[in-house]
Design an enzyme around this catalytic site. Structure first.
Site, PDB file in Angstrom:
ATOM      1  N   SER A 187       0.819  -1.218   0.000  1.00  0.00           N
ATOM      2  CA  SER A 187       0.000   0.000   0.000  1.00  0.00           C
ATOM      3  C   SER A 187       0.850   1.265   0.000  1.00  0.00           C
ATOM      4  O   SER A 187       1.968   1.277   0.537  1.00  0.00           O
ATOM      5  CB  SER A 187      -0.862  -0.029   1.260  1.00  0.00           C
ATOM      6  OG  SER A 187      -1.438   1.212   1.481  1.00  0.00           O
ATOM      7  N   LYS A 199       1.788  -3.361   6.615  1.00  0.00           N
ATOM      8  CA  LYS A 199       2.169  -3.652   5.217  1.00  0.00           C
ATOM      9  C   LYS A 199       3.682  -3.535   5.039  1.00  0.00           C
ATOM     10  O   LYS A 199       4.316  -4.326   4.342  1.00  0.00           O
ATOM     11  CB  LYS A 199       1.446  -2.691   4.263  1.00  0.00           C
ATOM     12  CG  LYS A 199      -0.056  -2.921   4.177  1.00  0.00           C
ATOM     13  CD  LYS A 199      -0.381  -4.172   3.380  1.00  0.00           C
ATOM     14  CE  LYS A 199      -1.857  -4.450   3.285  1.00  0.00           C
ATOM     15  NZ  LYS A 199      -2.187  -5.670   2.567  1.00  0.00           N
ATOM     16  N   TYR A 220      -1.973   0.190  10.124  1.00  0.00           N
ATOM     17  CA  TYR A 220      -2.241  -0.491   8.858  1.00  0.00           C
ATOM     18  C   TYR A 220      -1.028  -0.375   7.932  1.00  0.00           C
ATOM     19  O   TYR A 220      -0.510  -1.378   7.415  1.00  0.00           O
ATOM     20  CB  TYR A 220      -3.491   0.103   8.179  1.00  0.00           C
ATOM     21  CG  TYR A 220      -3.606  -0.298   6.733  1.00  0.00           C
ATOM     22  CD1 TYR A 220      -3.882  -1.605   6.378  1.00  0.00           C
ATOM     23  CD2 TYR A 220      -3.417   0.646   5.704  1.00  0.00           C
ATOM     24  CE1 TYR A 220      -3.959  -1.979   5.046  1.00  0.00           C
ATOM     25  CE2 TYR A 220      -3.496   0.279   4.375  1.00  0.00           C
ATOM     26  CZ  TYR A 220      -3.767  -1.043   4.051  1.00  0.00           C
ATOM     27  OH  TYR A 220      -3.831  -1.412   2.738  1.00  0.00           O
TER      28      TYR A 220
END
Ligand code: UDP
Length: 419
Positions: free
Chosen positions: A116, A144, A140
């Site tokens: 991402s 990643k 988040y």
């Protein structure tokens, strides 16, 4: 040749599965259906299971000869990750570690990983190329980035061949109309704005109007989900040996206000927007340099105009106002929700009634479900009438089905509705 797609029943995963099938591969979808939908799988075979269970994965790798993996399954809401980092680290990291363990045990080396733009954090320059430093600002984004680092180590020591694709903002829907974006709780900008156009929501909130951008709202780089899916096939077919990283974005940025304006133009609807505070974990601007993907993968974003993305999404949302759930099912869900919120029944009673209805093979509408609850003594006559009247009123007002009954304030529900 069987290719495993974790999270293949989700928004991006389902588009990848369709693209793989179109290119002649046999995708095996591994999904726990927490966010994904059975009906979203076009051209693949579903194996239900959870990445947190190594046994589930082991069984899958024993049953199918897997040649390569597309790893999409993950929790992916920035704001939720700030509120509940443990969920993100357990799900995203543990899930990936189990997957890699199974891959090594079965001698599978090739993996295309859904990374991402959130790995970059607040950009130091724009457009962001792959050499840009990564200082993710949300759990988040960190989850990643940690996975990318793990994959580098596995490449060095275990011969893993990972290609890490850093998505910017996936948008739009399958141009053939088979697939679209249908999250259980929607948090993404474009589908939320389109829900306002469909009158399923009253207004959209603009999170943050004091960012250092032209109009003060966040800038994002939107990329059509079908273009994104095609990049995965290209990345797989290139057969890279070492670890590779590619940005996938259009190279153009749009502010939240600009996105809403394009949605107004495409839908012809007024779309009320209200200013709201910043959302935690959001960097001001994210715009990709996609030069590397163009050069090394031969990737072109063919559906690159924001208008095209909104048009395809609008087409999907208009045809599927309840997502992958059909109208009868949606009504039943709504009926059950109201009965619970009015404190007439418990979640367990609802499950019991739904099971009874299924066992009796009654092709049930919500009214039949209500009658069954009446027969079983779960609801009284007056309670049933109260629920049905409430549903009728909401249908007339065309208010979102999730709206809470008056006088029964429920903070959890209200929070969800604000979204
Ligand atoms: N956004 C907004 N209102 C909403 C949802 C999103 O203003 O109801 C903003 C959000 O703050 C971000 C941009 O729209 O700046 C894109 O958010 P989205 O959740 O779609 O994707 P993300 O960038 O988080 O991956």
């Amino acid at each position: 040749m069987a290719l495993l797609v974790t999270g293949g029943a989700g928004y991006i995963g389902s588009h990848i599965v369709k693209e793989l099938a179109r290119s002649g591969y046999h995708p095996i979808v591994f999904d726990n259906l927490s966010e994904g939908h059975r009906k979203a799988i076009h051209g693949g075979h579903l194996v239900e299971g959870d990445l947190k269970s190594f046994d589930d994965l082991h069984r899958l790798f024993t049953t199918y000869r897997i040649d390569g993996v597309f790893h999409m399954a993950a929790c992916c809401y920035v704001e939720e990750s700030v509120e509940d980092p443990q969920k993100y680290y357990l799900n995203n990291l543990l899930g990936t570690l189990n997957l890699l363990r199974a891959m090594l045990e079965f001698d599978v080396r090739r993996i295309i990983f859904s990374s991402s733009a959130a790995t970059y954090g607040v950009p130091q320059y724009l457009p962001i190329d792959e050499k840009h430093v990564c200082v993710p600002i949300s759990p988040y984004g960190k989850s990643k980035w940690f996975i990318e680092q793990i994959m580098f180590d596995y490449a060095k020591s275990h011969g893993l061949e990972p290609v890490m694709l850093r998505y910017f903002n996936a948008a739009g829907a399958d141009p053939e109309g088979d697939l679209g974006e249908a999250h259980r709780i929607e948090t993404h900008l474009i589908p939320l704005v389109l829900k306002v156009a469909l009158k399923q929501k009253q207004k959209v909130r603009v999170f943050g109007t004091d960012y250092p951008t032209g109009d003060g709202t966040c800038i994002r780089d939107y990329i059509h989900v079908t273009d994104l899916a095609k990049a995965h096939v290209l990345a797989y077919e290139k057969h890279f040996c070492g670890p590779e990283i590619f940005n996938l974005g259009s190279g153009k940025g749009f502010s939240v206000r600009e996105v809403i304006e394009v949605c107004r133009k495409v839908t012809g609807a007024e779309i009320e927007a209200v200013d709201a505070p910043r959302r935690p974990g959001d960097p001001p601007s994210l715009v990709a340099s996609n030069e590397r993907a163009a050069k090394e993968l031969g990737w072109r974003h063919e559906l690159g105009e924001l208008e095209t993305m909104v048009e395809t999404a609008w087409h999907w949302h208009r045809k599927h106002p309840n997502g992958y759930t059909d109208e009868t099912e949606a009504q039943k869900e709504f009926f059950g929700e109201i009965a619970i919120r009015m404190d007439f029944i418990t979640h367990e009673q609802l499950d019991e009634a739904l099971k009874l209805q299924k066992d009796m093979d009654r092709k049930g509408t919500h009214k039949l479900l209500g009658m069954l609850m009446l027969q079983e003594g779960m609801l009284s006559n007056s309670q049933l009438i109260q629920i049905l009247k409430y549903m009728e009123t909401k249908a007339k007002q065309k208010v979102p089905q999730g709206a809470a009954p008056a006088g029964k304030a429920n903070p959890a529900v209200e929070k969800q509705e604000e979204n």
